[in-house]
Write a protein that holds these residues in place. Structure first.
Motif, PDB file in Angstrom:
ATOM      1  N   ASP A  48       0.862  -1.183   0.000  1.00  0.00           N
ATOM      2  CA  ASP A  48       0.000   0.000   0.000  1.00  0.00           C
ATOM      3  C   ASP A  48       0.893   1.226   0.000  1.00  0.00           C
ATOM      4  O   ASP A  48       1.955   1.238   0.624  1.00  0.00           O
ATOM      5  N   MET A  49       0.471   2.228  -0.719  1.00  0.00           N
ATOM      6  CA  MET A  49       1.240   3.470  -0.733  1.00  0.00           C
ATOM      7  C   MET A  49       0.234   4.611  -0.719  1.00  0.00           C
ATOM      8  O   MET A  49      -0.786   4.558  -1.422  1.00  0.00           O
ATOM      9  N   THR A  50       0.503   5.636   0.064  1.00  0.00           N
ATOM     10  CA  THR A  50      -0.414   6.782   0.099  1.00  0.00           C
ATOM     11  C   THR A  50       0.280   8.029  -0.447  1.00  0.00           C
ATOM     12  O   THR A  50       1.505   8.092  -0.534  1.00  0.00           O
ATOM     13  N   ILE A  51      -0.525   8.981  -0.810  1.00  0.00           N
ATOM     14  CA  ILE A  51      -0.025  10.316  -1.196  1.00  0.00           C
ATOM     15  C   ILE A  51      -0.565  11.302  -0.182  1.00  0.00           C
ATOM     16  O   ILE A  51      -1.779  11.407   0.007  1.00  0.00           O
ATOM     17  N   GLU A  52       0.342  12.011   0.475  1.00  0.00           N
ATOM     18  CA  GLU A  52      -0.039  12.879   1.602  1.00  0.00           C
ATOM     19  C   GLU A  52       0.405  14.306   1.343  1.00  0.00           C
ATOM     20  O   GLU A  52       1.477  14.531   0.782  1.00  0.00           O
ATOM     21  N   GLU A  53      -0.393  15.249   1.805  1.00  0.00           N
ATOM     22  CA  GLU A  53       0.024  16.658   1.730  1.00  0.00           C
ATOM     23  C   GLU A  53       0.892  16.956   2.945  1.00  0.00           C
ATOM     24  O   GLU A  53       0.410  16.896   4.083  1.00  0.00           O
ATOM     25  N   MET A  54       2.127  17.245   2.706  1.00  0.00           N
ATOM     26  CA  MET A  54       3.100  17.409   3.782  1.00  0.00           C
ATOM     27  C   MET A  54       3.978  18.623   3.480  1.00  0.00           C
ATOM     28  O   MET A  54       3.928  19.196   2.394  1.00  0.00           O
ATOM     29  N   VAL A  55       4.802  18.962   4.438  1.00  0.00           N
ATOM     30  CA  VAL A  55       5.760  20.050   4.254  1.00  0.00           C
ATOM     31  C   VAL A  55       7.168  19.488   4.449  1.00  0.00           C
ATOM     32  O   VAL A  55       7.465  18.906   5.496  1.00  0.00           O
ATOM     33  N   LYS A  56       7.985  19.647   3.446  1.00  0.00           N
ATOM     34  CA  LYS A  56       9.354  19.134   3.496  1.00  0.00           C
ATOM     35  C   LYS A  56      10.300  20.275   3.845  1.00  0.00           C
ATOM     36  O   LYS A  56      10.301  21.314   3.163  1.00  0.00           O
ATOM     37  N   GLU A  57      11.100  20.055   4.882  1.00  0.00           N
ATOM     38  CA  GLU A  57      12.155  21.025   5.164  1.00  0.00           C
ATOM     39  C   GLU A  57      13.384  20.609   4.368  1.00  0.00           C
ATOM     40  O   GLU A  57      14.029  19.606   4.678  1.00  0.00           O
ATOM     41  N   VAL A  58      13.692  21.383   3.347  1.00  0.00           N
ATOM     42  CA  VAL A  58      14.827  21.054   2.482  1.00  0.00           C
ATOM     43  C   VAL A  58      16.126  21.437   3.179  1.00  0.00           C
ATOM     44  O   VAL A  58      17.124  20.718   3.113  1.00  0.00           O
ATOM     45  N   THR A  59      16.083  22.555   3.869  1.00  0.00           N
ATOM     46  CA  THR A  59      17.191  22.997   4.724  1.00  0.00           C
ATOM     47  C   THR A  59      16.586  24.053   5.653  1.00  0.00           C
ATOM     48  O   THR A  59      15.568  24.670   5.289  1.00  0.00           O
ATOM     49  N   PRO A  60      17.118  24.244   6.875  1.00  0.00           N
ATOM     50  CA  PRO A  60      16.497  25.221   7.771  1.00  0.00           C
ATOM     51  C   PRO A  60      16.294  26.559   7.065  1.00  0.00           C
ATOM     52  O   PRO A  60      17.212  27.072   6.423  1.00  0.00           O
ATOM     53  N   GLY A  61      15.085  27.080   7.162  1.00  0.00           N
ATOM     54  CA  GLY A  61      14.774  28.336   6.501  1.00  0.00           C
ATOM     55  C   GLY A  61      14.097  28.160   5.162  1.00  0.00           C
ATOM     56  O   GLY A  61      13.586  29.119   4.587  1.00  0.00           O
ATOM     57  N   PHE A  62      14.095  26.949   4.654  1.00  0.00           N
ATOM     58  CA  PHE A  62      13.373  26.725   3.396  1.00  0.00           C
ATOM     59  C   PHE A  62      12.555  25.439   3.447  1.00  0.00           C
ATOM     60  O   PHE A  62      13.090  24.330   3.492  1.00  0.00           O
ATOM     61  N   THR A  63      11.234  25.618   3.435  1.00  0.00           N
ATOM     62  CA  THR A  63      10.327  24.470   3.421  1.00  0.00           C
ATOM     63  C   THR A  63       9.468  24.509   2.165  1.00  0.00           C
ATOM     64  O   THR A  63       9.257  25.578   1.573  1.00  0.00           O
ATOM     65  N   ASN A  64       8.974  23.361   1.759  1.00  0.00           N
ATOM     66  CA  ASN A  64       8.280  23.223   0.485  1.00  0.00           C
ATOM     67  C   ASN A  64       7.074  22.300   0.676  1.00  0.00           C
ATOM     68  O   ASN A  64       7.207  21.199   1.207  1.00  0.00           O
ATOM     69  N   LYS A  65       5.918  22.749   0.219  1.00  0.00           N
ATOM     70  CA  LYS A  65       4.733  21.869   0.261  1.00  0.00           C
ATOM     71  C   LYS A  65       4.900  20.755  -0.755  1.00  0.00           C
ATOM     72  O   LYS A  65       5.208  21.008  -1.921  1.00  0.00           O
ATOM     73  N   VAL A  66       4.691  19.533  -0.299  1.00  0.00           N
ATOM     74  CA  VAL A  66       4.875  18.377  -1.178  1.00  0.00           C
ATOM     75  C   VAL A  66       3.654  17.472  -1.147  1.00  0.00           C
ATOM     76  O   VAL A  66       2.838  17.538  -0.230  1.00  0.00           O
ATOM     77  N   TRP A  67       3.553  16.617  -2.203  1.00  0.00           N
ATOM     78  CA  TRP A  67       2.647  15.486  -2.167  1.00  0.00           C
ATOM     79  C   TRP A  67       3.530  14.260  -1.949  1.00  0.00           C
ATOM     80  O   TRP A  67       4.161  13.776  -2.900  1.00  0.00           O
ATOM     81  N   ALA A  68       3.607  13.840  -0.724  1.00  0.00           N
ATOM     82  CA  ALA A  68       4.655  12.903  -0.328  1.00  0.00           C
ATOM     83  C   ALA A  68       4.146  11.464  -0.329  1.00  0.00           C
ATOM     84  O   ALA A  68       3.165  11.148   0.343  1.00  0.00           O
ATOM     85  N   PHE A  69       4.811  10.595  -1.099  1.00  0.00           N
ATOM     86  CA  PHE A  69       4.473   9.170  -1.063  1.00  0.00           C
ATOM     87  C   PHE A  69       4.786   8.635   0.338  1.00  0.00           C
ATOM     88  O   PHE A  69       5.917   8.787   0.825  1.00  0.00           O
ATOM     89  N   ASN A  70       3.799   8.026   0.958  1.00  0.00           N
ATOM     90  CA  ASN A  70       3.940   7.554   2.347  1.00  0.00           C
ATOM     91  C   ASN A  70       4.479   8.647   3.269  1.00  0.00           C
ATOM     92  O   ASN A  70       5.158   8.355   4.262  1.00  0.00           O
ATOM     93  N   GLY A  71       4.195   9.890   2.917  1.00  0.00           N
ATOM     94  CA  GLY A  71       4.561  11.004   3.791  1.00  0.00           C
ATOM     95  C   GLY A  71       6.037  11.356   3.786  1.00  0.00           C
ATOM     96  O   GLY A  71       6.515  12.074   4.660  1.00  0.00           O
ATOM     97  N   GLN A  72       6.766  10.862   2.793  1.00  0.00           N
ATOM     98  CA  GLN A  72       8.206  11.135   2.785  1.00  0.00           C
ATOM     99  C   GLN A  72       8.696  11.556   1.397  1.00  0.00           C
ATOM    100  O   GLN A  72       8.082  11.243   0.387  1.00  0.00           O
ATOM    101  N   VAL A  73       9.821  12.277   1.373  1.00  0.00           N
ATOM    102  CA  VAL A  73      10.500  12.675   0.133  1.00  0.00           C
ATOM    103  C   VAL A  73      11.994  12.419   0.300  1.00  0.00           C
ATOM    104  O   VAL A  73      12.602  12.988   1.205  1.00  0.00           O
ATOM    105  N   PRO A  74      12.611  11.567  -0.549  1.00  0.00           N
ATOM    106  CA  PRO A  74      12.026  10.733  -1.595  1.00  0.00           C
ATOM    107  C   PRO A  74      10.989   9.773  -1.030  1.00  0.00           C
ATOM    108  O   PRO A  74      10.947   9.531   0.180  1.00  0.00           O
ATOM    109  N   GLY A  75      10.204   9.213  -1.925  1.00  0.00           N
ATOM    110  CA  GLY A  75       9.238   8.194  -1.515  1.00  0.00           C
ATOM    111  C   GLY A  75       9.941   6.941  -1.023  1.00  0.00           C
ATOM    112  O   GLY A  75      11.164   6.805  -1.119  1.00  0.00           O
ATOM    113  N   PRO A  76       9.167   6.002  -0.464  1.00  0.00           N
ATOM    114  CA  PRO A  76       9.752   4.777   0.090  1.00  0.00           C
ATOM    115  C   PRO A  76      10.480   3.961  -0.983  1.00  0.00           C
ATOM    116  O   PRO A  76      10.173   4.064  -2.155  1.00  0.00           O
ATOM    117  N   LEU A  77      11.458   3.183  -0.533  1.00  0.00           N
ATOM    118  CA  LEU A  77      12.172   2.289  -1.439  1.00  0.00           C
ATOM    119  C   LEU A  77      11.293   1.081  -1.769  1.00  0.00           C
ATOM    120  O   LEU A  77      10.833   0.377  -0.866  1.00  0.00           O
TER     121      LEU A  77
END
Lengths: 361, 361, 361
Positions: B32-61
């Motif tokens: 099972d794999m989900t697509i979630e609306e999440m916020v990814k912190e790419v580096t402190p001070g910069f965050t990005n709204k993502v559609w994250a597979f299983n809530g993560q970026v990169p998606g699961p292996l």
């Protein structure tokens, strides 16, 4: 390997020897080609003023056999100066036919013509393009077309090919699209991307049947491309016209600006397969998605659903020159690439017709 | 060479034969794999709204063996439509599982799910990504993850590998980072670049010991990369999952957009070695240097100075999936890639907790 | 193939063995190199403030034999901190000489110097560049130069070379050209492009004679390039300094950022042949065409017309280091690359001269 290298390095020497012995078979082909001011519809809602070879973008297919002599008269019917560079030809003993303004010739002025006379001494996927103000004339005004030279000694795998397709990748910039003499500054960015002058969904399906051995000749005419075919790996067989000693498999094929890469694919996986430039910026029409340098391979006999993007699409079988590539040597216009006469011309002609009509009355 | 080519061209035919004979060993894996609306912190001070597979970026292996059947249910918990394309799989006899909206399926609407069911009939470094509005969903919203299919017949050099690392390169645009449905216009330029979703110095060391045979799988997920490792040449062994007949050495490896290149390196040179994308624009964080798609290989036992950039850095050993790659087949979440729930959700949950609490009181 | 691979993988082990047996032949070379604040004229009308190694852009040619020990004292005479990374060297047992600030050393402060001491244990086309704030220092301020290490065992084809040429490709941004500490943001775009620090028509002809075996070493110093030579195919023989097992022919050669590609060409086609980066944006000077990373190969004895762009051009035979490459080991300044002292310095010196003069009076 060493042998192989030596063989390669003798290439030019060898072809001259072959050439001498086979010269009886070489033909002389005489063509006329014009440069016209036209308007290309890249996709509904976006048109671009072009200098169109024989009134079309891409330009007509030039086809010949290795060793043939081409005599091409290029007539410039546009309002600015141009030349034609025959990209990939060696121009042995004919460097003044290389088409570089201020280097090998003076540019062809509006109303003038120039006769290019040379032997096509290198086989493969070549092309031709203007060499005046390249960032605008080539980069934005459609001055490019394919030249396919059949090799004297095709490789085994080439001989198996049953279907040919040509894909020329280019970019466009809507901000300068309708004004000649503008565009091409390195800090400007393109917003449209196309295959054979059209952006998805205005491109055409590439229809194949199971068992076909498809050769796709990829041309990075004005922008680099990262070509991805779904459902198949492609065998990368030729770089810039010549066969690789060590072909390799890929699902994303990088073609650098100006380069050509030939790939061969066994069509053994029936389905409906999108294929496209994988550079993200090249897959929208000015931000509208889907769009860009995208097309679809349709296998014969595969049923599609009602919601299929191209359901009932009017089919133009020659969009990848698969039909034209069946013809022998010559210069071949491709109807589906025809651009339109500019508005002003159309108005003038309409007026003429009207005035003729009124005179007749 | 000819033999070799023939062998290659028989590839698909051959795997079917093998497949038939080995089908007893093939497994069916259900995920099972989900697509979630999440916020990814790419580096402190910069965050990005993502559609994250299983809530993560990169998606699961996703890990399987060549010939396995995967049945993956993708549940769309986001507010926009998506699909999943399994990049590199042939999808033989399963073209409707190819994940292209309007071509092979209708996009998965918010709240809906879709079951992908296919055989992984091509081995190597594959990946998966959304195929809806690619310039935004893939290009800017983190909808990509790795899929590694173990080959039935690994090459000799592959068998020597003692340590695996996966590096997925991507770009980000802070101007549209926090607004879904924006971004992806071809004239917009990225300002952040990352490996596995993080920009230097928020990336992690890749720790090795002398004698390791390291395989790095390079993925140009959303932007091309020119990967440079200091202190070692890498042997380029695989292109898009399949072994090259003629591997070659490099210190800068070009990976075109969407492509994968596997390199193998003998770790025989103890030290602290930066490695990074050599495209200059990819080595800062919105102009702040150092930054970007940069990381460091640290050999075990090498002493670093007080001023070492990553002195005392908290170490996450699975940042390149080296730990997760030790696991067998399956879908594997990677904790260090977890994105955060969006502010609003967190507020809602807080509220809920509060209201529960007050009710309880 | 397997043998071949094994051979390759033993490379490092092997060179150490060879090294031990040949150490008697290895030399120790001591050089001094400075970093100077200078102004580079890229083309008339466009100058750029640089941090110039030995006052020139590109920096001086460093030449040695595989296995030699180099001891290079770098003196920073500029107002900002720098380092030098020796790109391509393995730095075996000398990782602290790798030139990465905060990782292998502290940056060299203004007025300070640093002694790099290492063995050049990898042959071929290497280079050196600053590793501080790379997008500005390398990308825009000319901090790069060639390092050619002669191999102990050259390939057969290398031995045939009669003429050497080095071409280093770079970009420039006129908007930040004259202000140190500015530039390098990923959303900024270059507007000038050059070979060896000059944009066409300020580049120089590369003069050859029929029968020459020309080796061109292509360096993508700060921008990728798609090098196209008219009238000849080139044999791609080396990637990042090391020979390819399977060389291939090309008329457009992609060099990724930071990478080097060596090509060998038999000069068997007398004429005047333009050669250039085929990326359209790289062929103008801020939109003025012709310009950019463009040059011309001139065969000895070929007559040019009155209108030839470079008719009567003052010729600098060392612009591609063809002369300097005839010299043996050492650090070699190249006069034609000299940048100018900044206006302020010149004014100061003038003032000094004046005041000296007035004192003398």
């Amino acid at each position: 390997m060493k042998l192989c290298l030596l063989r390669k390095f003798k290439y030019l020497t060898v072809i001259f020897t072959i050439f001498a012995s086979q010269i009886v078979n070489a033909e002389t082909l005489k063509f006329d080609m014009t440069i016209e001011e036209m308007v290309k519809e890249v996709t509904p809602g976006f048109t671009n003023k072009v200098w169109a070879f024989n009134g079309q973008v891409p330009g007509p297919l030039i086809r010949a056999k290795e060793g043939d002599r081409l005599i091409i008269t290029v007539q410039n019917n546009s309002t600015l100066a141009h030349t034609v560079h025959w990209h990939g030809t060696f121009q042995t003993n004919s460097w003044k036919m290389d088409g570089v303004p201020g280097v090998t010739q003076k540019a062809i002025q509006p109303g003038d013509s120039f006769v290019y006379d040379f032997i096509v001494d290198k086989p493969g996927s070549l092309w031709y393009h203007c060499h005046v103000n390249v960032p605008e004339h080539v980069g934005l005004r459609g001055m490019w077309g394919p030249m396919i030279i059949d090799p004297k000694e095709p490789t085994d795998i080439e001989k198996e090919v049953t279907k040919e397709a040509i894909m020329m990748f280019s970019g466009w910039n809507s901000e300068v699209a309708m004004e000649y003499g503008k565009g091409g500054h390195p800090q400007e960015l393109n917003d449209y991307f196309s295959i054979n002058g059209k952006s998805f969904p205005s491109t055409q399906p590439l229809r194949v049947k199971e068992g076909d051995v498809l050769r796709i000749r990829l041309f990075a005419a004005t922008v680099e491309a990262a070509y991805h075919l779904h459902g198949h790996d492609v065998l990368v067989t030729h770089k810039d016209g010549l066969p690789l000693d060590s072909p390799y498999w890929a699902d994303v094929v990088h073609v650098p600006s100006g380069g050509r890469v030939d790939v061969i694919v066994r069509m053994n996986n029936p389905g409906i397969w999108i294929n496209h430039d994988h550079i993200e910026a090249h897959t929208s029409n000015a931000g509208k998605m889907p769009g860009g340098a995208v097309t679809i391979i349709e296998y014969e006999g595969v049923e599609t659903e009602e919601w299929y993007k191209w359901k009932g699409k009017e089919y133009q079988p020659d969009f990848y020159m698969s039909e034209t590539m069946k013809k022998g040597s010559g210069i071949h216009n491709v109807d589906v690439y025809k651009a339109k006469a500019p508005e002003s011309d159309r108005r003038k002609r309409k007026k003429k017709r009207k005035s003729k009509k009124s005179k007749a009355e």
